[in-house]
Design a protein around this motif. Structure first.
Motif, PDB file in Angstrom:
ATOM      1  N   VAL A   1       1.962   9.232  -6.023  1.00  0.00           N
ATOM      2  CA  VAL A   1       2.312  10.606  -5.651  1.00  0.00           C
ATOM      3  C   VAL A   1       3.437  11.124  -6.542  1.00  0.00           C
ATOM      4  O   VAL A   1       3.405  12.261  -7.018  1.00  0.00           O
ATOM      5  N   ALA A   2       4.442  10.291  -6.769  1.00  0.00           N
ATOM      6  CA  ALA A   2       5.572  10.697  -7.610  1.00  0.00           C
ATOM      7  C   ALA A   2       5.118  11.031  -9.019  1.00  0.00           C
ATOM      8  O   ALA A   2       5.577  12.012  -9.623  1.00  0.00           O
ATOM      9  N   GLU A   3       4.204  10.237  -9.556  1.00  0.00           N
ATOM     10  CA  GLU A   3       3.702  10.489 -10.910  1.00  0.00           C
ATOM     11  C   GLU A   3       2.961  11.815 -10.974  1.00  0.00           C
ATOM     12  O   GLU A   3       3.110  12.579 -11.934  1.00  0.00           O
ATOM     13  N   LYS A   4       2.173  12.118  -9.955  1.00  0.00           N
ATOM     14  CA  LYS A   4       1.452  13.388  -9.916  1.00  0.00           C
ATOM     15  C   LYS A   4       2.417  14.570  -9.814  1.00  0.00           C
ATOM     16  O   LYS A   4       2.174  15.640 -10.369  1.00  0.00           O
ATOM     17  N   GLN A   5       3.521  14.370  -9.087  1.00  0.00           N
ATOM     18  CA  GLN A   5       4.506  15.438  -8.908  1.00  0.00           C
ATOM     19  C   GLN A   5       5.440  15.578 -10.100  1.00  0.00           C
ATOM     20  O   GLN A   5       6.161  16.563 -10.224  1.00  0.00           O
TER      21      GLN A   5
ATOM     22  N   ASP B   1       0.825  -1.211   0.000  1.00  0.00           N
ATOM     23  CA  ASP B   1       0.000   0.000   0.000  1.00  0.00           C
ATOM     24  C   ASP B   1       0.859   1.260   0.000  1.00  0.00           C
ATOM     25  O   ASP B   1       0.575   2.218  -0.730  1.00  0.00           O
ATOM     26  N   LEU B   2       1.913   1.280   0.814  1.00  0.00           N
ATOM     27  CA  LEU B   2       2.800   2.441   0.836  1.00  0.00           C
ATOM     28  C   LEU B   2       3.555   2.569  -0.482  1.00  0.00           C
ATOM     29  O   LEU B   2       3.724   3.678  -1.008  1.00  0.00           O
ATOM     30  N   LEU B   3       4.000   1.450  -1.028  1.00  0.00           N
ATOM     31  CA  LEU B   3       4.714   1.457  -2.298  1.00  0.00           C
ATOM     32  C   LEU B   3       3.837   2.001  -3.413  1.00  0.00           C
ATOM     33  O   LEU B   3       4.244   2.872  -4.196  1.00  0.00           O
ATOM     34  N   ARG B   4       2.617   1.498  -3.502  1.00  0.00           N
ATOM     35  CA  ARG B   4       1.695   1.942  -4.555  1.00  0.00           C
ATOM     36  C   ARG B   4       1.397   3.431  -4.435  1.00  0.00           C
ATOM     37  O   ARG B   4       1.427   4.162  -5.438  1.00  0.00           O
TER      38      ARG B   4
ATOM     39  N   SER C   1      17.613  17.499  -4.385  1.00  0.00           N
ATOM     40  CA  SER C   1      17.086  16.196  -4.765  1.00  0.00           C
ATOM     41  C   SER C   1      16.313  15.560  -3.623  1.00  0.00           C
ATOM     42  O   SER C   1      15.262  14.967  -3.820  1.00  0.00           O
ATOM     43  N   PHE C   2      16.841  15.670  -2.413  1.00  0.00           N
ATOM     44  CA  PHE C   2      16.152  15.110  -1.255  1.00  0.00           C
ATOM     45  C   PHE C   2      14.811  15.786  -1.050  1.00  0.00           C
ATOM     46  O   PHE C   2      13.875  15.177  -0.545  1.00  0.00           O
ATOM     47  N   HIS C   3      14.711  17.039  -1.444  1.00  0.00           N
ATOM     48  CA  HIS C   3      13.469  17.792  -1.321  1.00  0.00           C
ATOM     49  C   HIS C   3      12.331  17.079  -2.050  1.00  0.00           C
ATOM     50  O   HIS C   3      11.227  16.952  -1.520  1.00  0.00           O
ATOM     51  N   GLU C   4      12.597  16.576  -3.246  1.00  0.00           N
ATOM     52  CA  GLU C   4      11.567  15.875  -4.012  1.00  0.00           C
ATOM     53  C   GLU C   4      11.135  14.599  -3.299  1.00  0.00           C
ATOM     54  O   GLU C   4       9.945  14.285  -3.206  1.00  0.00           O
ATOM     55  N   MET C   5      12.098  13.840  -2.799  1.00  0.00           N
ATOM     56  CA  MET C   5      11.802  12.590  -2.108  1.00  0.00           C
ATOM     57  C   MET C   5      10.998  12.842  -0.831  1.00  0.00           C
ATOM     58  O   MET C   5      10.054  12.127  -0.529  1.00  0.00           O
ATOM     59  N   MET C   6      11.374  13.867  -0.089  1.00  0.00           N
ATOM     60  CA  MET C   6      10.690  14.162   1.163  1.00  0.00           C
ATOM     61  C   MET C   6       9.241  14.569   0.923  1.00  0.00           C
ATOM     62  O   MET C   6       8.361  14.228   1.701  1.00  0.00           O
ATOM     63  N   GLU C   7       8.986  15.275  -0.177  1.00  0.00           N
ATOM     64  CA  GLU C   7       7.610  15.669  -0.473  1.00  0.00           C
ATOM     65  C   GLU C   7       6.748  14.454  -0.821  1.00  0.00           C
ATOM     66  O   GLU C   7       5.574  14.415  -0.480  1.00  0.00           O
ATOM     67  N   ILE C   8       7.341  13.472  -1.491  1.00  0.00           N
ATOM     68  CA  ILE C   8       6.594  12.222  -1.741  1.00  0.00           C
ATOM     69  C   ILE C   8       6.240  11.568  -0.418  1.00  0.00           C
ATOM     70  O   ILE C   8       5.092  11.170  -0.174  1.00  0.00           O
ATOM     71  N   ALA C   9       7.225  11.453   0.458  1.00  0.00           N
ATOM     72  CA  ALA C   9       7.000  10.794   1.756  1.00  0.00           C
ATOM     73  C   ALA C   9       5.951  11.517   2.573  1.00  0.00           C
ATOM     74  O   ALA C   9       5.079  10.884   3.188  1.00  0.00           O
ATOM     75  N   LEU C  10       5.997  12.831   2.591  1.00  0.00           N
ATOM     76  CA  LEU C  10       5.045  13.598   3.383  1.00  0.00           C
ATOM     77  C   LEU C  10       3.619  13.427   2.866  1.00  0.00           C
ATOM     78  O   LEU C  10       2.668  13.417   3.645  1.00  0.00           O
ATOM     79  N   GLU C  11       3.466  13.275   1.568  1.00  0.00           N
ATOM     80  CA  GLU C  11       2.130  13.113   0.993  1.00  0.00           C
ATOM     81  C   GLU C  11       1.530  11.747   1.283  1.00  0.00           C
ATOM     82  O   GLU C  11       0.338  11.534   1.135  1.00  0.00           O
ATOM     83  N   LEU C  12       2.364  10.774   1.711  1.00  0.00           N
ATOM     84  CA  LEU C  12       1.837   9.458   2.029  1.00  0.00           C
ATOM     85  C   LEU C  12       1.038   9.481   3.323  1.00  0.00           C
ATOM     86  O   LEU C  12       0.343   8.518   3.620  1.00  0.00           O
TER      87      LEU C  12
END
Length: 235
Positions: free
Chosen positions: A144-148, A136-139, A224-235
């Motif tokens: 989220v990444a695709e939307k961003q 579920d977290l992976l999906r 670069s970490f900024h992008e990853m962190m935003e994905i994580a926060l949206e989960l």
């Protein structure tokens, strides 16, 4: 909860959210809390492994350092899952790329985590255990990444016990099995989550490439970490 506070975590009951973001570096945890969260409180300073709880778009979330290597992240995630009733831990870290089609700045999501560690030995399993992410977290992370518009590569990663490996051919062996990147914590996180019946995900920004020698500067890593962190926060 009779087990808390622990020798490693000074938080009291209710001070940690159900979802915890976990970078390795406690100072990065501090940066995330101060940059992205509102109404922030610090729940842990023991051993300087800083932990914070705040809100993101109205939702309670915590962020805490996990340290380097499986023994360290194993302790912190075990206590969060089993003593603090955390449901989801999302590791956000860096990794070295092993494949030609995995580029510096890419975000890699560890669907599985190979390892050279004996961490699974404690479970006395009659075979080889395959640590995997929670689907579920992976999906949701991919969605989220695709939307961003953020490129993500999903597949197997390596959680290695050795940063300086005396076996100079080790990376070649994992590379031929299409392992995407190498880091040091995901396998222990995934095993702790499985044993506790909880959820875990590892997301990694490629900070360097093992074979090309390319690496990011400190400033480039921050972006670069900024992008990853935003994905994580949206989960």
């Amino acid at each position: 909860m009779a087990n808390i506070p622990t020798p490693h975590n000074g938080a009291k009951a209710g001070e940690i959210a159900k979802t915890v973001l976990m970078p390795g570096d406690p100072l990065r945890a501090k940066h995330i809390a101060e940059t992205y969260l509102e109404d922030v409180t610090c729940f842990n300073t023991v051993r300087n492994m800083l932990g914070y709880t705040g809100t993101y778009h109205g939702k309670k979330i915590s962020v805490m350092g996990g340290g380097m290597g499986m023994p360290s992240v194993g302790i912190y995630t075990y206590e969060l899952f089993n003593f603090y009733d955390v449901d989801n831990i999302i590791r956000i870290g860096s990794a070295g790329a092993l494949q030609d089609d995995v580029k510096v700045r890419d975000v890699v999501i560890g669907m599985g985590a190979c390892t050279d560690s004996n961490y699974a030995k404690q479970y006395k399993l009659p075979g080889t255990y395959a640590p995997i992410a929670s689907y579920d977290l992976l999906r949701k992370a991919v969605e989220v990444a695709e939307k961003q518009g953020t490129k993500v590569v999903v597949g197997n990663v390596l959680s290695s016990d050795a940063f300086y490996n005396d076996n100079k051919d080790a990376n070649d062996s994992w590379r031929k099995m299409n392992v995407l990147a190498v880091e040091m914590e995901a396998a222990a996180l995934y095993m702790n989550a499985a044993r506790a019946g909880k959820n875990a995900l590892c997301m990694l920004t490629i900070s360097d490439h093992i074979y090309t020698g390319e690496s990011l500067s400190a400033e480039e890593r921050q972006l670069s970490f900024h992008e990853m962190m935003e994905i994580a926060l949206e989960l």
